[in-house]
Design a protein around this motif. Structure first.
Motif, PDB file in Angstrom:
ATOM      1  N   PHE A 180       0.821  -1.221   0.000  1.00  0.00           N
ATOM      2  CA  PHE A 180       0.000   0.000   0.000  1.00  0.00           C
ATOM      3  C   PHE A 180       0.854   1.271   0.000  1.00  0.00           C
ATOM      4  O   PHE A 180       0.378   2.351  -0.287  1.00  0.00           O
ATOM      5  N   GLU A 181       2.148   1.118   0.288  1.00  0.00           N
ATOM      6  CA  GLU A 181       3.047   2.275   0.302  1.00  0.00           C
ATOM      7  C   GLU A 181       3.789   2.449  -1.026  1.00  0.00           C
ATOM      8  O   GLU A 181       4.470   3.453  -1.240  1.00  0.00           O
ATOM      9  N   ARG A 182       3.680   1.453  -1.887  1.00  0.00           N
ATOM     10  CA  ARG A 182       4.539   1.415  -3.077  1.00  0.00           C
ATOM     11  C   ARG A 182       4.382   2.601  -4.020  1.00  0.00           C
ATOM     12  O   ARG A 182       5.388   3.190  -4.437  1.00  0.00           O
ATOM     13  N   PRO A 183       3.134   3.005  -4.346  1.00  0.00           N
ATOM     14  CA  PRO A 183       3.003   4.182  -5.240  1.00  0.00           C
ATOM     15  C   PRO A 183       3.720   5.405  -4.675  1.00  0.00           C
ATOM     16  O   PRO A 183       4.364   6.153  -5.425  1.00  0.00           O
ATOM     17  N   LEU A 184       3.637   5.572  -3.378  1.00  0.00           N
ATOM     18  CA  LEU A 184       4.290   6.702  -2.725  1.00  0.00           C
ATOM     19  C   LEU A 184       5.812   6.604  -2.844  1.00  0.00           C
ATOM     20  O   LEU A 184       6.492   7.565  -3.205  1.00  0.00           O
ATOM     21  N   VAL A 185       6.327   5.415  -2.576  1.00  0.00           N
ATOM     22  CA  VAL A 185       7.773   5.227  -2.639  1.00  0.00           C
ATOM     23  C   VAL A 185       8.285   5.416  -4.058  1.00  0.00           C
ATOM     24  O   VAL A 185       9.363   5.978  -4.290  1.00  0.00           O
ATOM     25  N   GLU A 186       7.473   5.000  -5.046  1.00  0.00           N
ATOM     26  CA  GLU A 186       7.878   5.187  -6.442  1.00  0.00           C
ATOM     27  C   GLU A 186       8.018   6.665  -6.784  1.00  0.00           C
ATOM     28  O   GLU A 186       8.985   7.085  -7.426  1.00  0.00           O
ATOM     29  N   LEU A 187       7.044   7.442  -6.326  1.00  0.00           N
ATOM     30  CA  LEU A 187       7.121   8.893  -6.556  1.00  0.00           C
ATOM     31  C   LEU A 187       8.336   9.497  -5.873  1.00  0.00           C
ATOM     32  O   LEU A 187       9.025  10.351  -6.440  1.00  0.00           O
ATOM     33  N   LYS A 204      11.399   8.772  -7.781  1.00  0.00           N
ATOM     34  CA  LYS A 204      11.432   9.635  -8.962  1.00  0.00           C
ATOM     35  C   LYS A 204      11.962  11.019  -8.587  1.00  0.00           C
ATOM     36  O   LYS A 204      12.779  11.602  -9.304  1.00  0.00           O
ATOM     37  N   LEU A 205      11.488  11.521  -7.473  1.00  0.00           N
ATOM     38  CA  LEU A 205      11.920  12.840  -7.002  1.00  0.00           C
ATOM     39  C   LEU A 205      13.424  12.871  -6.748  1.00  0.00           C
ATOM     40  O   LEU A 205      14.125  13.812  -7.138  1.00  0.00           O
ATOM     41  N   ASP A 206      13.916  11.811  -6.106  1.00  0.00           N
ATOM     42  CA  ASP A 206      15.357  11.715  -5.844  1.00  0.00           C
ATOM     43  C   ASP A 206      16.147  11.756  -7.147  1.00  0.00           C
ATOM     44  O   ASP A 206      17.164  12.445  -7.254  1.00  0.00           O
ATOM     45  N   GLU A 207      15.653  11.005  -8.136  1.00  0.00           N
ATOM     46  CA  GLU A 207      16.340  10.965  -9.440  1.00  0.00           C
ATOM     47  C   GLU A 207      16.345  12.346 -10.088  1.00  0.00           C
ATOM     48  O   GLU A 207      17.371  12.806 -10.619  1.00  0.00           O
ATOM     49  N   LEU A 208      15.207  12.989 -10.001  1.00  0.00           N
ATOM     50  CA  LEU A 208      15.059  14.310 -10.589  1.00  0.00           C
ATOM     51  C   LEU A 208      16.030  15.304  -9.967  1.00  0.00           C
ATOM     52  O   LEU A 208      16.642  16.131 -10.651  1.00  0.00           O
ATOM     53  N   LYS A 209      16.170  15.195  -8.667  1.00  0.00           N
ATOM     54  CA  LYS A 209      17.050  16.116  -7.937  1.00  0.00           C
ATOM     55  C   LYS A 209      18.510  15.920  -8.348  1.00  0.00           C
ATOM     56  O   LYS A 209      19.312  16.833  -8.266  1.00  0.00           O
ATOM     57  N   ARG A 210      18.840  14.683  -8.725  1.00  0.00           N
ATOM     58  CA  ARG A 210      20.228  14.392  -9.105  1.00  0.00           C
ATOM     59  C   ARG A 210      20.505  14.739 -10.568  1.00  0.00           C
ATOM     60  O   ARG A 210      21.635  14.727 -11.008  1.00  0.00           O
ATOM     61  N   GLN A 217       9.411  21.160 -11.986  1.00  0.00           N
ATOM     62  CA  GLN A 217       8.988  19.751 -11.887  1.00  0.00           C
ATOM     63  C   GLN A 217       9.157  19.200 -10.481  1.00  0.00           C
ATOM     64  O   GLN A 217       8.343  18.413 -10.002  1.00  0.00           O
ATOM     65  N   ILE A 218      10.244  19.611  -9.831  1.00  0.00           N
ATOM     66  CA  ILE A 218      10.480  19.149  -8.461  1.00  0.00           C
ATOM     67  C   ILE A 218       9.362  19.631  -7.542  1.00  0.00           C
ATOM     68  O   ILE A 218       8.790  18.871  -6.757  1.00  0.00           O
ATOM     69  N   LYS A 219       9.042  20.895  -7.693  1.00  0.00           N
ATOM     70  CA  LYS A 219       7.975  21.486  -6.877  1.00  0.00           C
ATOM     71  C   LYS A 219       6.665  20.732  -7.082  1.00  0.00           C
ATOM     72  O   LYS A 219       5.951  20.382  -6.123  1.00  0.00           O
ATOM     73  N   TYR A 220       6.365  20.437  -8.355  1.00  0.00           N
ATOM     74  CA  TYR A 220       5.138  19.735  -8.710  1.00  0.00           C
ATOM     75  C   TYR A 220       5.104  18.343  -8.048  1.00  0.00           C
ATOM     76  O   TYR A 220       4.133  17.946  -7.422  1.00  0.00           O
ATOM     77  N   ASP A 260       4.561  18.373  -4.305  1.00  0.00           N
ATOM     78  CA  ASP A 260       3.139  18.561  -3.981  1.00  0.00           C
ATOM     79  C   ASP A 260       2.366  17.251  -4.104  1.00  0.00           C
ATOM     80  O   ASP A 260       1.561  16.890  -3.240  1.00  0.00           O
ATOM     81  N   GLN A 261       2.632  16.556  -5.220  1.00  0.00           N
ATOM     82  CA  GLN A 261       1.963  15.270  -5.458  1.00  0.00           C
ATOM     83  C   GLN A 261       2.267  14.286  -4.330  1.00  0.00           C
ATOM     84  O   GLN A 261       1.386  13.582  -3.831  1.00  0.00           O
ATOM     85  N   ILE A 262       3.548  14.253  -3.947  1.00  0.00           N
ATOM     86  CA  ILE A 262       3.975  13.317  -2.905  1.00  0.00           C
ATOM     87  C   ILE A 262       3.267  13.631  -1.585  1.00  0.00           C
ATOM     88  O   ILE A 262       2.766  12.740  -0.905  1.00  0.00           O
ATOM     89  N   GLN A 263       3.203  14.905  -1.260  1.00  0.00           N
ATOM     90  CA  GLN A 263       2.558  15.287  -0.015  1.00  0.00           C
ATOM     91  C   GLN A 263       1.091  14.861  -0.008  1.00  0.00           C
ATOM     92  O   GLN A 263       0.598  14.291   0.971  1.00  0.00           O
ATOM     93  N   LYS A 264       0.430  15.085  -1.137  1.00  0.00           N
ATOM     94  CA  LYS A 264      -0.985  14.695  -1.237  1.00  0.00           C
ATOM     95  C   LYS A 264      -1.144  13.183  -1.097  1.00  0.00           C
ATOM     96  O   LYS A 264      -2.027  12.693  -0.396  1.00  0.00           O
ATOM     97  N   LEU A 265      -0.256  12.469  -1.799  1.00  0.00           N
ATOM     98  CA  LEU A 265      -0.354  11.012  -1.780  1.00  0.00           C
ATOM     99  C   LEU A 265      -0.033  10.460  -0.382  1.00  0.00           C
ATOM    100  O   LEU A 265      -0.636   9.493   0.072  1.00  0.00           O
ATOM    101  N   ARG A 266       0.908  11.113   0.290  1.00  0.00           N
ATOM    102  CA  ARG A 266       1.284  10.675   1.628  1.00  0.00           C
ATOM    103  C   ARG A 266       0.088  10.768   2.573  1.00  0.00           C
ATOM    104  O   ARG A 266      -0.224   9.844   3.318  1.00  0.00           O
ATOM    105  N   VAL A 267      -0.591  11.880   2.486  1.00  0.00           N
ATOM    106  CA  VAL A 267      -1.778  12.062   3.326  1.00  0.00           C
ATOM    107  C   VAL A 267      -2.828  11.013   2.977  1.00  0.00           C
ATOM    108  O   VAL A 267      -3.423  10.389   3.856  1.00  0.00           O
TER     109      VAL A 267
END
Ligand SMILES: [Zn+2]
Lengths: 290, 334
Positions: free
Chosen positions: B8-15, B18-24, B36-39, B42-49
């Protein structure tokens, strides 16, 4: 004739006439013994306190049969018989808990898995309880926990010896944590009882496992088991699944428990009442001072 | 590094990955990447909740078992000072699945005991995954008696799937060891405070798992049987643990409603391992508060109160209509 009376008259089991075995008889007159695989005449079995006359196998005993067997005829007064379970979790799985309760009630005639009261053992007044494995595997939920606790409290307040026969699969799953807490509740009652100086004798019948073994049933001054009774904490199936191997023969039997120091003795049901009475003689709280 | 995640956590971890990759990522268009990072954030925060704010009982059980979840030793280190560990049951051996010893909570000297799981496979083998043998329970009882003798408040941390179901455990009297803990704990003439920090599995948890106050972390569970055990009885197979978790009513919320426990300590979104220091701070606050309240009660009265608290656990009624059916043979025909 009440079982108790019969017992006083006849100490030895009567073996059936072997010539009768082969005769064709209607269903329900004979029962196959799980100990020796031989057919046993049911009437004879009942007269023999449900102990196989051929091999000493102990057939299951109901709670009512237990108290009748242990107490003198006509002396047992049942207490709190109308205490009945509720369904605090609204538990529904393959079956609804309330339906399991109805089935168990119809089967056993009891409101829950224990019968408690007072009676006499060879003229001595005692508090006595017996669990009924036929009622949802003798499991301990609110009612069993409450009745056992009340019985222990009664023995404490009225200074009565306490005798409890257990036969239980453990805490009752369908009442969740409320069942688990009955282990603490009954054990706490034993802790208070212990200050009274009165004796507690536990009798463990087949099977006694889980939350009952891990609470009041193991906290007695004297622990007696019936021959071959399965006694332990974890059930054999759970252990086999955990360790992924077959359990050794005789594992968790009364004999295993005796040799590992968990119980005081193994006593044949036919001698149980006399042993209990003899023990109670030693356990009178008179002490050396007198 | 691949992060541990439940289904149940997998979609979140995938995002998050992705964010980590983007940052690098090295790119000419710095502005575009920042956007894109900002976007994504936001998505991650929403999904986390969305992922963690309405956990099912089974998901809570999973979080309670999370391999990164803080263990008893972590809380002892974070909450107490001057911990001196004591070992052994004086009969057979020292069971590493239960730890305990002296410690200070602020200025108060206390005795601490808890189930101890390992942080990795090797440690878990040593600690038997936090599943004690009888000697563990006998060690706990020894420490209960020490606490009683020197009037040290007794604080426990519960985190076990259950007492170990094995051949040797039975040979050495698992049932007796647990029963004797229950007896001892019920009569301790010192404050007893319990914190369920992870798994509260059955009698093996209860042996050190009841007292004057029972605190539960939000995503811990306390149950008469493990969901898997329940499922294997009900549905004859390991499947259905999620359904079992549902029917067993094992969550902190539910147990508070039933009056079994007293206090819930919140966890950060995603579980205690997402903010161990925060959880330890809040848990410490509750321990101190309980200790202060209980410290005002006379010790004999404390034992009486503990008894009446236990005494009141149970749901039953008087079945007057059935009272006459006590005679066995009459009821079966109805
Ligand atoms: Zn036989």
């Amino acid at each position: 004739m009440p079982i108790g009376e019969w017992f006083n008259k006849q100490k030895k089991p009567t073996p059936n006439n072997p010539s009768l075995e082969k005769r064709a008889v209607p269903d329900g007159v004979w029962e196959k013994c799980k100990g020796c695989n031989e057919p046993v005449y049911i009437k004879g079995l009942e007269k023999n306190h449900k102990v196989c006359p051929k091999c000493d196998y102990h057939f299951p005993f109901s709670a009512q049969e237990r108290v009748n067997h242990l107490t003198d005829p006509g002396t047992f007064d049942e207490l709190w018989a109308d205490l009945s379970p509720e369904d605090p979790l609204h538990f529904v799985a393959d079956k609804a808990y309330i339906d399991s309760l109805d089935i168990a009630r119809d089967k056993t005639g009891l409101n829950d898995a224990v019968v408690c009261g007072t009676g006499q053992v060879n003229g001595r007044q005692v508090a006595v309880g017996a669990m009924d494995f036929g009622f949802i595997g003798g499991s301990m939920g609110s009612v069993v926990g409450e009745k056992i606790t009340r019985l222990i409290e009664l023995a404490t307040d009225d200074r009565l010896p306490l005798i409890i026969t257990s036969s239980s699969g453990g805490a009752r799953m369908q009442e969740g944590m409320i069942s688990l807490m009955q282990m603490a509740k009954t054990s706490a009652a034993v802790a208070r009882f212990n200050k009274s100086g009165m004796p507690y004798i536990a009798i463990l019948a087949n099977p006694t496992t889980g939350g009952v073994t891990a609470s009041f049933a193991s906290l007695a001054d004297i622990i007696i088991a019936e021959p071959n009774a399965l006694i332990g904490f974890a059930g054999p199936r759970v252990i086999e699944q955990t360790i992924r191997q077959k359990l050794p023969k005789g594992f968790q039997t009364a004999e295993f428990n005796l040799s590992h120091g968990m119980i005081d003795m193994i006593v044949n049901r036919l001698e149980m009442k006399q042993i209990v009475a003899r023990l109670l003689d030693y356990l009178e709280p008179k002490g050396v001072a007198q | 590094m691949k992060r541990f995640a439940y289904d149940f956590e997998r979609p979140l971890v995938e995002l998050e990955t992705k964010l980590d990759e983007l940052k690098r990522l090295e790119s000419a268009d710095k502005q575009d990447i920042a956007f894109q990072i900002k976007y994504l954030e936001d998505q991650i925060q929403k999904l986390r909740v969305r992922t963690y704010s309405k956990l099912t009982p089974w998901q809570k059980v999973q979080l309670a078992r999370h391999p990164e979840r803080p263990r008893t030793a972590d809380y002892i280190e974070a909450i107490f000072t001057d911990f001196i560990e004591l070992h052994g049951d004086r009969i057979y051996r020292d069971d590493p699945a239960i730890i305990g010893g002296f410690a200070r909570l602020g200025d108060t000297r206390v005795m601490v005991v808890g189930h101890q799981k390992g942080r990795n496979t090797k440690e878990n083998v040593f600690r038997n995954f936090g599943m004690p043998h009888p000697e563990g329970y006998r060690k706990a009882r020894r420490l209960m008696r020490l606490a009683n003798k020197f009037k040290l408040p007794f604080i426990t941390f519960v985190d076990t799937q259950g007492a170990y179901p094995g051949i040797e455990a039975e040979e050495r009297g698992q049932a007796t060891a647990i029963a004797e803990d229950l007896l001892e704990l019920s009569a301790l003439a010192v404050p007893v405070i319990v914190a369920v920090i992870g798994e509260g599995g059955s009698g093996g948890a209860l042996a050190i798992g009841f007292g004057d106050r029972i605190i539960m972390l939000e995503n811990s569970y306390y149950s008469v049987i493990t969901p898997e055990g329940c499922a294997s009885i009900l549905w004859d197979g390991g499947d259905g643990a999620d359904r079992a978790a549902e029917v067993l009513g094992l969550t902190a919320d539910n147990l508070l409603k039933l009056g079994i426990i007293d206090i819930i300590v919140k966890e950060p979104l995603g579980g205690a391992h997402h903010g161990p220091a925060l959880v330890a701070r809040d848990l410490k606050r509750e321990l101190e508060k309980s200790l202060k309240e209980l410290g005002r009660v006379d010790l004999a009265e404390l034992v009486e109160k503990r008894y009446s608290k236990l005494r009141n656990v149970g749901f039953y009624h008087q079945e007057t209509g059935l009272a006459k059916t006590l005679n066995l043979n009459t009821l079966t025909s109805e």
